[in-house]
Design a protein around this motif. Structure first.
Motif: not given
Length: 562
Positions: A19-24
């Protein structure tokens, strides 16, 4: 994971950082997820129930992560979804009637659809217009709160989801969506369906003026709502929620305050000036007032509710309370025809009797007080005379205040417990406020002044009881540090008041600490000999800063007294 030659979507969803990588906006990750096959699999996690023998990750984790990926609002992923009709069909297949609809997956489905409404409004509305069966499927599942939220946003009640699409709102009004939602107020539906249908309709009224709100306030729809409310006298849920919609039609702000969804729906009309009520809307409600009055009768109700003070035979009930609230809101519209109908039907007399028959129902007292104030402030002499003369409001106030102990008469619904001392009635505070309002209005209204002067007991009670009570209950005279209302503050801040005073804090602190040392304000059995405390203990419990607080409280009471 992305560096491997072969990896599956499941392995990727199991990664903690996804999820963090998607938001990044990790480009390699997004390029993988935007593929049609991956979007389809993500949708299946959201709309398809896992098998009974599925592991925990498939049952819970993957569906949650899939929903979160969509709600990251990554444009290329959402574009893949809305541009492929088969994928949209897969998403909305969740609504099909022949499949289970768990609350968990319904929540995920709702979040994805709302995300599309916000980010892909045009293609979503184009899809819904072509596939109109989506409306009926949503309405059929309105008992699920997550599905209701989709409907609420679909009708444009969430802060104008699509303010530039007036034709969409008109198209919604021209469809049969409103009829389907109103019919869910039928007594044949369960209570959760009644509640969610009413919330959806109230959301439409809060968004007025709009094509849907105009259609809902038409006489035909008002008659339809009342028809469902009074269709079955045993369906209390249908009656309560139907009246909630009628109250919202008369006062949209009132339903906005009570709405459980207002924490997420930032309705800009909540703080605007009220919209005038259409006289035709009020007129369509009046023929049913007689039927509502019959429901206020408690003579045929044999229910018994034990209470701390005795018994209620029968309890007032939420449906009767809602009727009284509806009458209170109806009177606030100032419609003269409605006032005449309420008088001629005997509604005013019955509502006033309920005020005294149920002396511990605070919500009832609040609504009845509102009704009385609306009548007293009315320009219609007939309703003022009816309240003061025919209903004998002044006499009932004096009688209750003179004998404030619960009578426990056999013909009254409120009984005190046998073998115990009868308690004091709980509506004296409201009676005091009503009496003060009578005195206030009598200064400018000859009708009320004449009625007060004609009552021989009033003048004596006013001077000997009411005025003394007002002095005792005047909170601005209390030297206990009661906080003032913002509009009553005469200084910019508490700090200004703190620094602009002529008290010798040190001296007063010493005096107060001496008073506590010699137990002026304490009990005698604290275990200290001769009433002397050690200096360390004294400082611990009462230092200069504590004295500052006490003095601030005294000063605050002083200011308000002046």
């Amino acid at each position: 994971m992305l560096d491997k030659e072969n990896f599956t979507l499941e392995e990727l969803l199991d990664e903690e950082e996804i999820i963090q990588e998607c938001k990044a906006l990790n480009s390699r990750l997004i390029n993988f997820l935007r593929d049609r096959a991956q979007v389809e699999q993500l949708l299946r996690y959201i709309v398809e129930e896992p098998l009974e023998d599925a592991d925990t990750k498939r049952a819970f984790k993957f569906s949650f992560i899939a929903c979160e990926i969509f709600t990251c609002e990554i444009d290329v992923i959402l574009t893949t979804l809305v541009e492929e009709e088969e994928l949209m069909n897969l998403l909305f297949s969740f609504l099909e009637p022949n499949r289970p609809h768990s609350a968990l997956l319904a929540g995920y489905f709702s979040k994805v659809v709302v995300c599309l409404m916000l980010r892909k409004t045009v293609p979503l509305m184009n899809y819904v217009q072509v596939h109109q069966y989506v409306f009926s499927q949503l309405v059929d599942l309105i008992g699920i709160t997550s599905i209701m939220e989709v409907l609420v946003r679909l009708v444009g009640a969430d802060d104008h989801v699509y303010p530039n699409f007036i034709d969409v709102m008109q198209w919604l009004a021209d469809s049969n969506l409103l009829e389907m939602i109103v019919d869910k107020l039928s007594p044949s539906c369960p209570p959760e369906v009644h509640a969610n249908a009413a919330e959806t309709l109230c959301s439409i009224t809060r968004n007025a003026p709009s094509a849907l709100a105009t259609k809902l306030s038409s006489p035909s729809f008002v008659a339809r709502i009342f028809g469902h409310a009074l269709e079955d006298s045993h369906s209390k849920s249908g009656l309560v929620n139907s009246l909630s919609v009628c109250i919202s039609l008369l006062d949209p702000k009132r339903s906005a305050v009570a709405s459980p969804l207002m924490h997420s729906f930032r309705n800009q009309h909540m703080y605007e000036s009220p919209i005038p009520v259409n006289s035709e809307t009020v007129g369509a409600m009046l023929p049913k007032l007689g039927d509502l009055l019959m429901l206020l009768s408690v003579s045929s109700d044999e229910k018994i509710l034990p209470t701390t003070y005795g018994e209620l035979r029968p309890p007032l009930g939420n449906h009767r309370l809602k009727i009284v609230e509806f009458i209170a809101v109806l009177l606030k519209t100032g419609n003269e025809i409605a006032e005449k109908e309420l008088v001629s039907s005997g509604t005013m007399r019955r509502v006033l009797d309920l005020f005294f028959e149920y002396p511990y129902n605070n919500a009832l007292h609040h609504h009845v007080e509102s009704i009385i104030l609306s009548c007293l402030e009315s320009k219609n002499d007939m309703i003022v005379s009816h309240l003061l003369v025919e209903c004998d409001l002044i006499g009932k106030i004096l009688q209750t205040d003179k004998h404030p102990i619960l009578s426990g008469e056999a013909n009254q619904p409120t009984w005190h417990a046998a073998g115990k001392c009868a308690p004091r009635v709980g509506n004296i505070g409201h009676i005091t406020r009503i009496a003060n309002k009578l005195v206030q209005l009598a200064n400018s209204d000859n009708r009320i002044q004449a009625c007060l002067q004609e009552n021989s007991e009033w003048n004596g009670w006013h001077s000997s009881v009411l005025q003394e009570r007002n002095v005792v209950e005047n909170v601005y005279r209390w030297a206990c540090g009661r906080p003032t209302a913002l509009q009553d503050r005469t200084r910019d801040s508490d700090e200004d008041d703190l620094h602009d005073r002529d008290y010798d804090v040190a001296a007063l602190a010493n005096n107060l600490s001496q008073a506590f040392r010699y137990k002026i304000y304490g009990s005698d059995d604290t275990g200290e000999e001769h009433g002397v405390l050690d200096r360390d203990d004294e400082d611990m419990y009462f230092d200069d800063e504590s004295a500052e607080v006490v003095i601030s409280s005294l000063r605050l009471g002083d200011d308000q007294g002046r």
